[in-house]
Motif scaffolding. Structure first.
Motif: not given
Length: 85
Positions: A29, A32, A38, A40, A57
């Motif tokens: 986690s 970004e 996000l 992933q 993602s």
């Protein structure tokens, strides 16, 4: 990724049963650069001269809603030739 993304944490990591060699996965986690959180999953296979990755993602709520589908996808990737030819 830990150095580049904010709020980075590893949620799960391991190897998939029945797959030999330098293969594994990581679920993480992070936030970004634009501020979006996000989750992933990265499944990877490493050989002498190649790296193969499957990356999925999504936002945390989307990832949670599709967790069964995402796991089915990432568990279905099987590289049987360690040389990746």
């Amino acid at each position: 990724m830990k150095e580049e993304m904010k709020d980075f944490s590893i949620l799960e990591e391991g190897k998939l049963a029945g797959l030999a060699g330098s293969q594994g996965y990581l679920i993480c986690s992070f936030r970004e650069p634009r501020g979006m959180q996000l989750v992933q999953v990265v499944q990877y296979v490493v050989s002498k001269d190649r790296l193969l990755q499957l990356i999925v993602s999504d936002r945390p709520e989307g990832f949670r809603n599709l967790a069964d589908v995402i796991r089915k996808i990432h568990r279905s990737l099987q590289v049987t030739d360690a040389l990746l030819k």
